[in-house]
Design a protein around this motif. Sequence first.
Motif, mmCIF file in Angstrom:
data_model
loop_
_atom_site.group_PDB
_atom_site.id
_atom_site.type_symbol
_atom_site.label_atom_id
_atom_site.label_comp_id
_atom_site.label_asym_id
_atom_site.label_seq_id
_atom_site.Cartn_x
_atom_site.Cartn_y
_atom_site.Cartn_z
ATOM 1 N N ARG A 151 39.984 26.048 43.441
ATOM 2 C CA ARG A 151 40.177 24.620 43.167
ATOM 3 C C ARG A 151 38.863 23.980 42.743
ATOM 4 N NH1 ARG A 151 41.383 19.850 47.566
ATOM 5 N NH2 ARG A 151 41.752 18.172 46.059
ATOM 6 N N ASN A 152 37.777 24.338 43.430
ATOM 7 C CA ASN A 152 36.474 23.790 43.051
ATOM 8 C C ASN A 152 36.068 24.216 41.658
ATOM 9 O OD1 ASN A 152 35.615 22.152 45.272
ATOM 10 N ND2 ASN A 152 35.219 23.996 46.471
ATOM 11 N N ALA A 153 36.324 25.479 41.336
ATOM 12 C CA ALA A 153 35.996 25.959 39.990
ATOM 13 C C ALA A 153 36.776 25.194 38.934
ATOM 14 C CB ALA A 153 36.284 27.456 39.896
ATOM 15 N N LYS A 154 38.041 24.899 39.231
ATOM 16 C CA LYS A 154 38.867 24.155 38.282
ATOM 17 C C LYS A 154 38.397 22.714 38.149
ATOM 18 C CE LYS A 154 43.688 23.051 37.211
ATOM 19 N NZ LYS A 154 45.114 23.209 37.633
ATOM 20 N N LEU A 155 38.102 22.068 39.283
ATOM 21 C CA LEU A 155 37.656 20.679 39.250
ATOM 22 C C LEU A 155 36.332 20.523 38.519
ATOM 23 C CD1 LEU A 155 38.552 19.569 42.892
ATOM 24 C CD2 LEU A 155 39.658 18.790 40.782
ATOM 25 N N LEU A 156 35.499 21.565 38.590
ATOM 26 C CA LEU A 156 34.193 21.519 37.947
ATOM 27 C C LEU A 156 34.215 22.155 36.549
ATOM 28 C CD1 LEU A 156 32.093 22.317 41.133
ATOM 29 C CD2 LEU A 156 32.122 20.150 39.881
ATOM 30 N N HIS A 157 35.432 22.413 36.063
ATOM 31 C CA HIS A 157 35.641 22.891 34.690
ATOM 32 C C HIS A 157 34.902 24.199 34.408
ATOM 33 C CE1 HIS A 157 37.319 18.908 34.134
ATOM 34 N NE2 HIS A 157 36.175 18.371 34.530
ATOM 35 N N ILE A 158 34.982 25.110 35.359
ATOM 36 C CA ILE A 158 34.272 26.375 35.195
ATOM 37 C C ILE A 158 35.141 27.559 35.601
ATOM 38 C CG2 ILE A 158 33.180 26.731 37.476
ATOM 39 C CD1 ILE A 158 30.486 26.812 35.825
ATOM 40 N N SER A 159 36.422 27.311 35.834
ATOM 41 C CA SER A 159 37.315 28.358 36.335
ATOM 42 C C SER A 159 37.492 29.505 35.352
ATOM 43 C CB SER A 159 38.680 27.767 36.701
ATOM 44 O OG SER A 159 39.258 27.107 35.600
ATOM 45 N N ASP A 160 37.331 29.242 34.060
ATOM 46 C CA ASP A 160 37.508 30.305 33.076
ATOM 47 C C ASP A 160 36.346 31.289 33.059
ATOM 48 O OD1 ASP A 160 35.787 28.363 32.084
ATOM 49 O OD2 ASP A 160 36.306 28.775 29.993
ATOM 50 N N GLN A 161 35.271 30.979 33.772
ATOM 51 C CA GLN A 161 34.099 31.854 33.788
ATOM 52 C C GLN A 161 34.036 32.767 35.003
ATOM 53 O OE1 GLN A 161 30.240 30.169 32.727
ATOM 54 N NE2 GLN A 161 31.232 28.266 32.127
ATOM 55 N N ILE A 162 34.851 32.499 36.024
ATOM 56 C CA ILE A 162 34.740 33.220 37.296
ATOM 57 C C ILE A 162 36.058 33.899 37.644
ATOM 58 C CG2 ILE A 162 34.115 33.056 39.728
ATOM 59 C CD1 ILE A 162 32.740 30.382 39.068
ATOM 60 N N LYS A 163 35.970 35.140 38.099
ATOM 61 C CA LYS A 163 37.135 35.863 38.603
ATOM 62 C C LYS A 163 37.017 36.003 40.118
ATOM 63 C CE LYS A 163 38.068 38.435 34.372
ATOM 64 N NZ LYS A 163 38.226 39.762 33.757
ATOM 65 N N PHE A 164 38.065 35.601 40.807
ATOM 66 C CA PHE A 164 38.075 35.627 42.267
ATOM 67 C C PHE A 164 38.971 36.767 42.764
ATOM 68 C CE2 PHE A 164 37.063 31.276 41.098
ATOM 69 C CZ PHE A 164 36.027 30.957 41.956
ATOM 70 N N TYR A 165 38.491 37.463 43.804
ATOM 71 C CA TYR A 165 39.233 38.577 44.381
ATOM 72 C C TYR A 165 39.295 38.432 45.902
ATOM 73 C CZ TYR A 165 38.420 41.007 39.909
ATOM 74 O OH TYR A 165 38.377 41.353 38.586
ATOM 75 N N GLN A 166 40.482 38.681 46.469
ATOM 76 C CA GLN A 166 40.548 38.799 47.923
ATOM 77 C C GLN A 166 40.058 40.192 48.278
ATOM 78 O OE1 GLN A 166 44.351 38.018 49.717
ATOM 79 N NE2 GLN A 166 43.585 38.316 51.797
ATOM 80 N N SER A 167 39.052 40.241 49.135
ATOM 81 C CA SER A 167 38.442 41.530 49.420
ATOM 82 C C SER A 167 37.629 41.473 50.703
ATOM 83 C CB SER A 167 37.517 41.942 48.254
ATOM 84 O OG SER A 167 36.874 43.170 48.510
ATOM 85 N N ASN A 168 37.645 42.555 51.427
ATOM 86 C CA ASN A 168 36.754 42.728 52.574
ATOM 87 C C ASN A 168 35.410 43.191 52.021
ATOM 88 O OD1 ASN A 168 35.412 43.333 54.915
ATOM 89 N ND2 ASN A 168 37.063 44.511 55.827
ATOM 90 N N LEU A 169 34.537 42.231 51.774
ATOM 91 C CA LEU A 169 33.247 42.473 51.119
ATOM 92 C C LEU A 169 33.492 43.065 49.732
ATOM 93 C CD1 LEU A 169 31.254 43.829 54.199
ATOM 94 C CD2 LEU A 169 31.464 41.478 53.407
ATOM 95 N N LEU A 170 33.088 44.334 49.489
ATOM 96 C CA LEU A 170 33.243 44.945 48.165
ATOM 97 C C LEU A 170 34.328 46.004 48.132
ATOM 98 C CD1 LEU A 170 29.464 45.434 47.253
ATOM 99 C CD2 LEU A 170 30.996 43.661 46.376
ATOM 100 N N SER A 171 35.274 45.959 49.056
ATOM 101 C CA SER A 171 36.242 47.050 49.189
ATOM 102 C C SER A 171 37.365 47.019 48.167
ATOM 103 C CB SER A 171 36.838 47.037 50.602
ATOM 104 O OG SER A 171 37.567 45.835 50.825
ATOM 105 N N ASN A 172 37.587 45.889 47.497
ATOM 106 C CA ASN A 172 38.681 45.796 46.530
ATOM 107 C C ASN A 172 38.402 46.716 45.339
ATOM 108 O OD1 ASN A 172 40.519 44.978 44.473
ATOM 109 N ND2 ASN A 172 40.738 42.979 45.444
ATOM 110 N N PRO A 173 39.271 47.686 45.072
ATOM 111 C CA PRO A 173 39.020 48.638 43.978
ATOM 112 C C PRO A 173 39.058 48.012 42.596
ATOM 113 C CG PRO A 173 41.237 48.925 44.858
ATOM 114 C CD PRO A 173 40.536 47.968 45.776
ATOM 115 N N ARG A 174 39.581 46.787 42.486
ATOM 116 C CA ARG A 174 39.657 46.124 41.184
ATOM 117 C C ARG A 174 38.329 45.482 40.783
ATOM 118 N NH1 ARG A 174 43.014 41.732 41.531
ATOM 119 N NH2 ARG A 174 43.124 41.635 39.255
ATOM 120 N N LEU A 175 37.370 45.448 41.677
ATOM 121 C CA LEU A 175 36.071 44.867 41.344
ATOM 122 C C LEU A 175 35.364 45.730 40.304
ATOM 123 C CD1 LEU A 175 34.770 43.887 44.901
ATOM 124 C CD2 LEU A 175 35.468 42.328 43.079
ATOM 125 N N PRO A 176 34.523 45.127 39.485
ATOM 126 C CA PRO A 176 33.772 45.905 38.488
ATOM 127 C C PRO A 176 32.925 46.995 39.151
ATOM 128 C CG PRO A 176 33.577 43.565 38.060
ATOM 129 C CD PRO A 176 34.244 43.685 39.391
#
Length: 321
Positions: free
Chosen positions: A187-212
């Motif tokens: 929501r903050n990214a959207k309100l600050l007009h920057i949501s298209d630049q950031i990808k958010f992931y639910q993850s326990n630290l870096l455990s999400n395999p979809r992370l770069p």
Amino acid sequence: MNLKSISLRTIRELEKAGCISAELDVHAIFKFVLQKSDDFLLARSEAPLTNSQYQKFRRLIRRRKKSEPVACLVGEKEFYGLKFKVNKNVLIPRPESELVVEETINFLKLHKNIVSFPRRRESTDNRVDSRLRGNDRLDDLSIIDVGTGSGCIIISLANQLGASDLGLRTGFYATDISPTALRIAKRNAKLLHISDQIKFYQSNLLSNPRLPKNLDIIVANLPYIPSGKKYQDINYTTLSYEPKKALFGGPKGYELIKKLMAQISKRTYQPKLIVLEIFEDYAKELKLIAKKCLPKYKFELKKDLAGLNRLVILTNSSPSD
């Protein structure tokens, strides 16, 4: 009564209650109640309040007298020149955390050639955009904020670096284990007009395999206060209004930081920079942990304005695979 008389009386009231920022607090609460600017409050100090405005103001002042943070009362907090929405599900952004943003930007200004080899590109015949897939990116530089909370750190970095002259295409990423925190960050990214630049992931630290796979810079303000009773004294009364999971990092305080270092050590591509906000008491312990988990990294401590150890900065100058 007008704004000026109510303000003076309320400032004295808060000061008697032990509030050291009474004047600033009253001003911020008035801005929220009236939905007016600083200029309006200064120019219209003789303006009267309606009964409903006054009652709302008094309800918030009563909560402030019980040490509830102003950010919780008004639902927002300024950080690095931007206003972020906050609630009970995220940590309130603090000035000390701005050091994470500053150190990252300073590092990039000094090391513009941080990427020492070309990124692996998709074939021109392959119509799948690797930026959407995450693991194979087109970005020249990638920055991830682990445990993003309100998103204040990664959003501030994207806001600053998106318009920088570094000449790099930068990918911004953020993780949090809490889905409610991620919703606020988005929501903050959207309100600050920057949501298209950031990808958010639910993850326990870096455990999400979809992370770069290739992460050049890792920043984190993880829960770091030791959960022992000796730390839960009067100096921490305001913390009762924030999520405990975002504050307390276990009996020693650095358990999650240690886990993050261990995760980083197992990654094939080693980041060039790691910036971690810490609790001042266990810097020596973290140095030993870093030496064991990340032996190729240079370990540096950065103090905050109060002279307390606030950041661990790990830099890696060795080639990555």
